[in-house]
Design a protein around this motif. Structure first.
Motif, PDB file in Angstrom:
ATOM      1  N   ALA A  78       6.987   6.586  -6.675  1.00  0.00           N
ATOM      2  CA  ALA A  78       5.716   6.712  -6.888  1.00  0.00           C
ATOM      3  C   ALA A  78       4.746   6.774  -5.693  1.00  0.00           C
ATOM      4  O   ALA A  78       3.775   7.838  -5.682  1.00  0.00           O
ATOM      5  CB  ALA A  78       5.099   5.318  -7.928  1.00  0.00           C
ATOM      6  N   LYS A  79       5.081   6.068  -4.477  1.00  0.00           N
ATOM      7  CA  LYS A  79       4.318   5.955  -3.568  1.00  0.00           C
ATOM      8  C   LYS A  79       4.656   6.937  -2.484  1.00  0.00           C
ATOM      9  O   LYS A  79       3.892   7.176  -1.518  1.00  0.00           O
ATOM     10  CB  LYS A  79       3.920   4.613  -3.135  1.00  0.00           C
ATOM     11  N   ALA A  80       5.930   7.221  -2.443  1.00  0.00           N
ATOM     12  CA  ALA A  80       6.685   7.751  -1.134  1.00  0.00           C
ATOM     13  C   ALA A  80       7.233   9.074  -1.417  1.00  0.00           C
ATOM     14  O   ALA A  80       7.239  10.099  -0.283  1.00  0.00           O
ATOM     15  CB  ALA A  80       7.483   6.818  -0.381  1.00  0.00           C
ATOM     16  N   LEU A  81       7.598   9.431  -2.473  1.00  0.00           N
ATOM     17  CA  LEU A  81       8.541  10.555  -2.669  1.00  0.00           C
ATOM     18  C   LEU A  81       7.681  11.909  -2.441  1.00  0.00           C
ATOM     19  O   LEU A  81       8.251  12.768  -1.604  1.00  0.00           O
ATOM     20  CB  LEU A  81       9.072  10.619  -3.925  1.00  0.00           C
ATOM     21  N   ARG A  82       6.717  12.130  -2.892  1.00  0.00           N
ATOM     22  CA  ARG A  82       5.922  13.602  -2.775  1.00  0.00           C
ATOM     23  C   ARG A  82       5.576  13.831  -1.353  1.00  0.00           C
ATOM     24  O   ARG A  82       5.760  14.704  -0.812  1.00  0.00           O
ATOM     25  CB  ARG A  82       4.645  13.351  -3.794  1.00  0.00           C
ATOM     26  N   SER A 108       0.687  -1.359  -0.173  1.00  0.00           N
ATOM     27  CA  SER A 108       0.154   0.005  -0.036  1.00  0.00           C
ATOM     28  C   SER A 108       0.816   1.368  -0.023  1.00  0.00           C
ATOM     29  O   SER A 108       2.179   1.257   0.278  1.00  0.00           O
ATOM     30  CB  SER A 108      -0.913  -0.102   1.154  1.00  0.00           C
ATOM     31  N   PHE A 109       0.297   2.359  -0.402  1.00  0.00           N
ATOM     32  CA  PHE A 109       1.073   3.759  -0.243  1.00  0.00           C
ATOM     33  C   PHE A 109       1.377   3.916   1.101  1.00  0.00           C
ATOM     34  O   PHE A 109       2.744   4.316   1.378  1.00  0.00           O
ATOM     35  CB  PHE A 109      -0.037   4.792  -0.555  1.00  0.00           C
ATOM     36  N   GLU A 110       0.578   3.630   2.188  1.00  0.00           N
ATOM     37  CA  GLU A 110       1.005   3.941   3.518  1.00  0.00           C
ATOM     38  C   GLU A 110       2.299   3.030   3.934  1.00  0.00           C
ATOM     39  O   GLU A 110       3.143   3.670   4.750  1.00  0.00           O
ATOM     40  CB  GLU A 110      -0.078   3.596   4.528  1.00  0.00           C
ATOM     41  N   THR A 111       2.250   1.875   3.463  1.00  0.00           N
ATOM     42  CA  THR A 111       3.503   1.149   3.857  1.00  0.00           C
ATOM     43  C   THR A 111       4.701   1.190   3.094  1.00  0.00           C
ATOM     44  O   THR A 111       5.796   1.420   3.950  1.00  0.00           O
ATOM     45  CB  THR A 111       3.060  -0.428   3.572  1.00  0.00           C
ATOM     46  N   VAL A 112       4.487   1.815   1.883  1.00  0.00           N
ATOM     47  CA  VAL A 112       5.848   1.977   1.212  1.00  0.00           C
ATOM     48  C   VAL A 112       6.249   3.281   1.910  1.00  0.00           C
ATOM     49  O   VAL A 112       7.578   3.510   1.854  1.00  0.00           O
ATOM     50  CB  VAL A 112       5.327   2.156  -0.335  1.00  0.00           C
ATOM     51  N   HIS A 113       5.372   4.251   1.972  1.00  0.00           N
ATOM     52  CA  HIS A 113       5.723   5.576   2.619  1.00  0.00           C
ATOM     53  C   HIS A 113       6.711   5.396   3.934  1.00  0.00           C
ATOM     54  O   HIS A 113       7.848   5.781   4.102  1.00  0.00           O
ATOM     55  CB  HIS A 113       4.810   6.491   3.008  1.00  0.00           C
ATOM     56  N   GLU A 114       5.924   4.414   4.798  1.00  0.00           N
ATOM     57  CA  GLU A 114       6.651   4.232   6.254  1.00  0.00           C
ATOM     58  C   GLU A 114       7.816   3.485   6.119  1.00  0.00           C
ATOM     59  O   GLU A 114       9.032   3.956   6.672  1.00  0.00           O
ATOM     60  CB  GLU A 114       5.753   3.010   6.957  1.00  0.00           C
ATOM     61  N   TYR A 115       8.064   2.549   5.205  1.00  0.00           N
ATOM     62  CA  TYR A 115       9.384   1.783   4.979  1.00  0.00           C
ATOM     63  C   TYR A 115      10.336   2.822   4.447  1.00  0.00           C
ATOM     64  O   TYR A 115      11.750   2.841   4.591  1.00  0.00           O
ATOM     65  CB  TYR A 115       9.204   0.697   3.921  1.00  0.00           C
TER      66      TYR A 115
END
Length: 275
Positions: free
Chosen positions: A79-83, A47-54
């Motif tokens: 794609a999922k965490a940078l912004r 998920s977006f949340e997990t990729v951002h967290e990691y």
């Protein structure tokens, strides 16, 4: 010991080594730290949340290691965490002048130079494709280009398990390429929007019509980083230049070393990181 301020290069696993190779070849004077989060890979279906967290955990580790600049050499993390990291996390950190860059925008900025039909195919993980990041970024840069996406969920596991040269791999490589060309026969350019895919670039080319260009990201990202440092002397002056490289993995170091050379093009000696 004199403190070093390396460039951090991050990926969920091995794939970012294909980008790091291009960066190190083009800019060999800098110090580098590479981290592969193999222990939690793959990121593609998370998920977006997990990729951002990691990803944020790993970025914070790079900062603790003295890196003022981190490159996310991972399409899913880009794609999922940078912004979120750039807009919400960095401004509240102890040193908000540190920077995190990705691989999507640099690629989008030049893809228009490759296509004449203005139809571009994008091959990536489910996470990258479902994020719509390439459609958005390419549209911002080149509104006249139509982007046709194709998720290739089997490719990364095949590559990471060393099965990409098998006959079974050919079946799945051809399967996704045929699906892409069937829905968009006007394509004249295919972008490899996953840093693992250069490992199978010859197989990809063999299953596509000869008129279609296949574009990998390594040299594009390396050129973009060089131009970034030329434009941002305040960042460039912070980086130390001893031509050193350190490699870390969140999984088994011996296993990482055994697979990494196929991506990096030379032997790699890594250390285990518990994160």
């Amino acid at each position: 010991m004199q403190a070093t301020h390396p460039i951090g290069v991050f990926d969920s696993g091995y794939g970012g080594l294909t980008v790091f190779k291009s960066i190190a070849d083009k800019l060999p004077q800098y110090d580098y730290i590479y981290l592969g989060d193999n222990g939690r890979a793959p990121y593609g279906n998370r998920s977006f949340e997990t990729v951002h967290e990691y990803t944020l955990e790993c970025v914070e580790w790079f900062f603790k290691m003295g890196c003022p600049l981190v490159v996310l050499a991972c399409n899913t993390a880009s794609a999922k965490a940078l912004r979120t990291i750039q807009q919400q996390d960095l401004p509240h950190m102890e040193d908000p002048s540190k920077r995190v860059l990705g691989v999507i925008r640099p690629t989008a900025e030049v893809i228009g130079n490759y296509t004449k039909t203005r139809h571009v195919g994008v091959l990536g993980t489910k996470g990258t494709i479902n994020s719509g990041s390439y459609e958005i970024e390419i549209s911002n840069q080149f509104p006249d280009i139509e982007v046709h996406q194709q998720a290739c969920p089997i490719w990364v596991p095949l590559i990471e398990n060393g099965e990409h040269n098998s006959e079974g791999a050919d079946f799945f490589i051809k399967k996704y390429l045929d699906e892409l060309i069937t829905k968009a026969p006007q394509i004249d350019t295919v972008l490899l929007a996953c840093t693992h895919y250069p490992i199978i670039i010859d197989k990809i080319k063999s299953h596509l019509p000869e008129n279609i260009k296949v574009v990998a990201q390594g040299d594009i990202v390396a050129d973009s980083l060089e131009h970034y440092l030329q434009r941002h002397s305040e960042m460039e002056s912070r980086l130390t230049k001893n031509s050193t490289m350190q490699f870390f993995t969140t999984d088994d170091a011996n296993d990482f070393n055994a697979h990494a050379s196929a991506f990096f093009g030379r032997p790699v000696q890594s250390n285990h990181l518990a994160i």
